[in-house]
Design a protein around this motif. Sequence first.
Motif, PDB file in Angstrom:
ATOM      1  N   HIS A  59       0.714  -1.237   0.134  1.00 23.32           N
ATOM      2  CA  HIS A  59       0.071   0.052   0.023  1.00 23.32           C
ATOM      3  C   HIS A  59       0.884   1.388  -0.122  1.00 23.32           C
ATOM      4  CE1 HIS A  59      -3.262   2.492   0.672  1.00 23.32           C
ATOM      5  NE2 HIS A  59      -2.951   2.982   1.665  1.00 23.32           N
ATOM      6  N   HIS A 119       1.204   5.448  -2.002  1.00 18.17           N
ATOM      7  CA  HIS A 119       0.647   6.498  -2.974  1.00 18.17           C
ATOM      8  C   HIS A 119       1.807   7.155  -3.368  1.00 18.17           C
ATOM      9  CE1 HIS A 119      -3.175   5.670  -1.068  1.00 18.17           C
ATOM     10  NE2 HIS A 119      -2.684   6.012   0.154  1.00 18.17           N
ATOM     11  N   HIS A 125      -9.181   1.653   0.707  1.00 21.19           N
ATOM     12  CA  HIS A 125      -8.655   1.973   2.160  1.00 21.19           C
ATOM     13  C   HIS A 125      -9.941   1.356   2.960  1.00 21.19           C
ATOM     14  CE1 HIS A 125      -6.481   5.168   0.317  1.00 21.19           C
ATOM     15  NE2 HIS A 125      -5.576   4.921   0.970  1.00 21.19           N
ATOM     16  N   HIS A 156      -5.053  -1.030   5.525  1.00 18.07           N
ATOM     17  CA  HIS A 156      -5.199  -0.545   6.929  1.00 18.07           C
ATOM     18  C   HIS A 156      -6.037  -1.716   7.768  1.00 18.07           C
ATOM     19  CE1 HIS A 156      -3.174   2.988   6.135  1.00 18.07           C
ATOM     20  NE2 HIS A 156      -4.101   3.504   5.326  1.00 18.07           N
ATOM     21  N   ASP A 204       2.241   2.774   3.188  1.00 17.75           N
ATOM     22  CA  ASP A 204       1.435   3.875   2.958  1.00 17.75           C
ATOM     23  C   ASP A 204       2.062   5.058   2.260  1.00 17.75           C
ATOM     24  OD1 ASP A 204      -0.928   5.519   2.877  1.00 17.75           O
ATOM     25  OD2 ASP A 204      -1.254   5.364   4.909  1.00 17.75           O
TER      26      ASP A 204
HETATM   27 ZN   LIG Z   1      -3.238   5.184   1.962  1.00 16.05          ZN
END
Ligand SMILES: [Zn+2]
Length: 461
Positions: A89, A91, A238, A275, A326
């Motif tokens: 995960h 970005h 998410h 998450h 993340d």
């Molecule tokens: Zn995220």
Amino acid sequence: MLARICAIVIAGSVVFAQPARRTVTLIVTGGTVVTMDAAGRVLTPGAVAIDGRDIVAVDAPEAVAGRFQARETIDATGQIVMPGLINTHTHAPMVLYRGLADDLALMEWLQKYIFPAEAKTVSPEFVRAGTRLAALEMIQSGTTTYADMYYFEEEIAQVTKDAGLRGVLGQTIIQFPVPDAKTPSEGLARADAFLKQFANDELIVPAVAPHAMYTLDTATLKAARALADRHRAPVLIHLSETADEGKTSREKYKVSPTQYLESIGFWGPRTLAAHGVWLSQADIQILARRKVGVSHNPESNMKLASGMAKVVAMRTAGIAVGLGTDGAASNNDLDMFEAMRQAAFLAKLQTNDPRAIPAKAALEMATIQGARALGMESRIGSLEAAKRADLIVVSMTSARQTPLYDPLSHLVYTTRGDDVKTTIVNGRVLMRDRKMQTLREADVLAEARTFASRVRAAVGK
Ligand SMILES: [Zn+2]
């Protein structure tokens, strides 16, 4: 296949020589090979033979040398050879917001800083520059596959391919206007085009990324699922990151986010929920039954004080739990070695049990379980013949790593991303002895600094 025998004619008599060795593109030999296969094989020393994009053998150095000759050999003596790390995960372009706003709760951080900064700065050029910086950091710290959710995902995909990394890349769909789509239906159309553009790509698995249940209405969530089903593409979302998300869901739908998504037929295989911090036992059962993978992101969850995911309960229920960093704006780096260490520490603290997530389990989450969570375990996640050649060579000779009793312990408890010497994806060497092969490091850093000045101007910093 039978070994070919070479008959050599010398002065009228026939001499049978050694069986002809197959020529392969690359052999990595002499290091301790941590395979992460089902048997947990560790070869001390071992060798990995690679032909083209695939691993063709993992065995003792003499056994590999007896069967294969390589066009190129990497000597890994004194180092560890292991599967490349899988970041489930992130970005990627958010590396350009690294350190922009820290020490805030998720909603304040998102609504006051990240969403406004994104509205003013995200463009195809910004996304390309950010992804190049993220790719540089990932290659330098041993990540070979990453799952991503962002805007202009086709730009991210192109930069990822050029850098030589593997990616499960999801075009984000969100209810409010964002830099690449004014409406969710525009976002869905972009996702559709993206799925077509990168279908059957060797390195890129295009995916659909509905942002979260709290940022999308029911119709759009259902449409995102239907789009993914039409293309047989993965879905990234998410889920239950904060207690607030659960509260909103219960107020609006009377049930938890997981149960709400179950009620609208959203869950299915090849789905990755990021998450899962606030899951109940009933939620965990739903995800296990629907074969949904989970990305555990311990550093982001601790930094934003989101909470502690029930990783042990999820693993016990049979859920494939991968590890993610993340976005770098909430971590603040993409180092998967640190993610492993923090996952192990956090689980111990949470359960009052030092055995909760041992080193081996943390390594599994960053490799084979991450591959399972992404539905890619037949291709990546362990060093085995017929899998793709995604592997890293990790130095084990620093003061910090001396002495060495147990390679698995060292990989999780003392190693850092900077210890990675060589990174190979799909049989291609992306970094050799810390020298980048596919990206110009100085140019990538200079470009990132240029974009940072635009971010500063946008948020008045
Ligand atoms: Zn995220």
